[in-house]
Design an enzyme around this catalytic site. Sequence first.
Site, PDB file in Angstrom:
ATOM      1  N   SER A 144       0.783  -1.229   0.000  1.00  0.00           N
ATOM      2  CA  SER A 144       0.000   0.000   0.000  1.00  0.00           C
ATOM      3  C   SER A 144       0.815   1.280   0.000  1.00  0.00           C
ATOM      4  O   SER A 144       0.309   2.325  -0.378  1.00  0.00           O
ATOM      5  CB  SER A 144      -0.962  -0.001   1.197  1.00  0.00           C
ATOM      6  OG  SER A 144      -0.260  -0.202   2.405  1.00  0.00           O
ATOM      7  N   LYS A 196     -12.120   0.562  -0.636  1.00  0.00           N
ATOM      8  CA  LYS A 196     -11.222   1.257  -1.564  1.00  0.00           C
ATOM      9  C   LYS A 196     -11.874   1.293  -2.952  1.00  0.00           C
ATOM     10  O   LYS A 196     -12.738   2.125  -3.171  1.00  0.00           O
ATOM     11  CB  LYS A 196      -9.842   0.604  -1.530  1.00  0.00           C
ATOM     12  CG  LYS A 196      -9.254   0.649  -0.098  1.00  0.00           C
ATOM     13  CD  LYS A 196      -7.839   0.200  -0.022  1.00  0.00           C
ATOM     14  CE  LYS A 196      -7.388  -0.050   1.404  1.00  0.00           C
ATOM     15  NZ  LYS A 196      -7.428   1.093   2.292  1.00  0.00           N
ATOM     16  N   HIS A 238      -5.598  -3.388  -2.042  1.00  0.00           N
ATOM     17  CA  HIS A 238      -5.289  -2.424  -3.113  1.00  0.00           C
ATOM     18  C   HIS A 238      -5.227  -3.067  -4.498  1.00  0.00           C
ATOM     19  O   HIS A 238      -4.913  -2.380  -5.470  1.00  0.00           O
ATOM     20  CB  HIS A 238      -3.965  -1.714  -2.824  1.00  0.00           C
ATOM     21  CG  HIS A 238      -4.076  -0.733  -1.697  1.00  0.00           C
ATOM     22  ND1 HIS A 238      -4.571   0.537  -1.865  1.00  0.00           N
ATOM     23  CD2 HIS A 238      -3.792  -0.856  -0.385  1.00  0.00           C
ATOM     24  CE1 HIS A 238      -4.562   1.174  -0.706  1.00  0.00           C
ATOM     25  NE2 HIS A 238      -4.100   0.349   0.215  1.00  0.00           N
TER      26      HIS A 238
HETATM   27  N1  PMP Z   1      -5.199  -4.206   4.333  1.00  0.00           N
HETATM   28  C1  PMP Z   1      -4.483  -3.366   3.563  1.00  0.00           C
HETATM   29  C2  PMP Z   1      -3.368  -3.916   2.741  1.00  0.00           C
HETATM   30  C3  PMP Z   1      -4.804  -2.001   3.536  1.00  0.00           C
HETATM   31  O1  PMP Z   1      -4.101  -1.144   2.778  1.00  0.00           O
HETATM   32  C4  PMP Z   1      -5.882  -1.541   4.314  1.00  0.00           C
HETATM   33  C5  PMP Z   1      -6.332  -0.092   4.268  1.00  0.00           C
HETATM   34  N2  PMP Z   1      -5.521   0.845   4.785  1.00  0.00           N
HETATM   35  C6  PMP Z   1      -6.563  -2.434   5.114  1.00  0.00           C
HETATM   36  C7  PMP Z   1      -6.219  -3.774   5.086  1.00  0.00           C
HETATM   37  C8  PMP Z   1      -7.682  -1.998   5.988  1.00  0.00           C
HETATM   38  O2  PMP Z   1      -8.845  -1.880   5.243  1.00  0.00           O
HETATM   39  P1  PMP Z   1     -10.061  -1.016   5.786  1.00  0.00           P
HETATM   40  O3  PMP Z   1      -9.757   0.402   5.488  1.00  0.00           O
HETATM   41  O4  PMP Z   1     -11.224  -1.549   5.024  1.00  0.00           O
HETATM   42  O5  PMP Z   1     -10.167  -1.271   7.243  1.00  0.00           O
END
Ligand code: PMP
Length: 396
Positions: free
Chosen positions: A186, A244, A214
């Site tokens: 990310s 996302k 992502h």
């Molecule tokens: N896993 C990854 C790889 C992420 O980038 C994110 C988001 N920041 C999350 C999990 C968490 O997802 P959410 O925003 O739906 O809690």
Amino acid sequence: MSSKSLDSFLQQNLDDLKDKGLYNVIDPLESPNGPMITIGGRELINLSSNNYLGLATDQRLKDVANQAIEKYGVGAGAVRTINGTLDLHVQLEEKLAEFKHTEAAIAYQSGFNCNMAAISAVMDKNDAILSDELNHASIIDGCRLSKAKIIRVNHSDMDDLRAKAKEATESGLYNKVMVITDGVFSMDGDIAKLPEIVEIAEEFDLITYVDDAHGSGVLGEGAGTVKHFGLSDKVDFQIGTLSKAIGVVGGYVAGKKDLIDWLKVRSRPFLFSTSLTPADVAASKKAIEILMESTELNERLWDNANYLKKGLVELGFDIGASETPITPCIIGDELKTQEFSKRLNEEGVYAKSIVFPTVPRGTGRVRNMPSAAHTKEMLDKAIAIYEKVGKELGII
Ligand code: PMP
């Protein structure tokens, strides 16, 4: 009256973060989180949202969300296992399984929650987890919660993974060994080496876990990183988020029916936290239907991402190892990174600085997230502002 020790702890630590340029200021939006946003009465080009496909403001999603509120109300009223499972939740999970080419799926209240839930439902203190060092915080916390032995693997280093997989499986110390990775990382936008990871997993009988927060909506014509590599039947846990590309909120696991049945009886957020709201579920389901029907938004996303990346690279910015729309401009020094982001903002671009602890110290960056909803005019304007501010601060 509050505790003196708490007061002094907070003051010292907050001051320290501010001095080092590590204190994150939150700017509330006065508009939807679209390609243009309004903050403090000023309109800015938004390069910080995860709303990859622009679905967060899509009229089709708003319509079904409104209809769901009218029919079911605003809250689900209970946890999933008491009576907080609406027919809508079941329909969403069926759609997710279809989207991910798996037997079944289970939805959670967030992607973060989902990692906490899923890892700890399957792994315990007699197990080991091979975890890429750049995995997302929710994976790290999920691993910690499970109490399994966490074995850090150098980022995308397949020799390191193989050596550690061999050592862990041959040690006889663990009942189960899992390999866990982001599909798309990310903060850098690089893609996990899934074909090699799956090959190593097959060799050493590892459980495979891919968090594709992502990658879904982005790679594999929208179906995600696992599909991109044609590995849908070779990954045990396909994790995704509804927050996302899908544009709403929530998380999910897609996998074999037995795995999903187990998570339904053993994963704690499913058992003990109220389920996703009717509007969230209806809108998410609609978004997935849109993704499955057409690749138009996905193509627009890639077109915009390639355009922005080319513009920034031609100016001399360092976008690191990015292979996806996630486009970091790596600055390094934390204070300079914050100054860069602040000046971009003053000139009309909202691109947030990302510093320690979200990324390692000394690798501060401004992360750009182009979307399908940006126009070329917006991107041209953003690139021109990057040029002006980059030159002014001696970055390019
Ligand atoms: N896993 C990854 C790889 C992420 O980038 C994110 C988001 N920041 C999350 C999990 C968490 O997802 P959410 O925003 O739906 O809690």
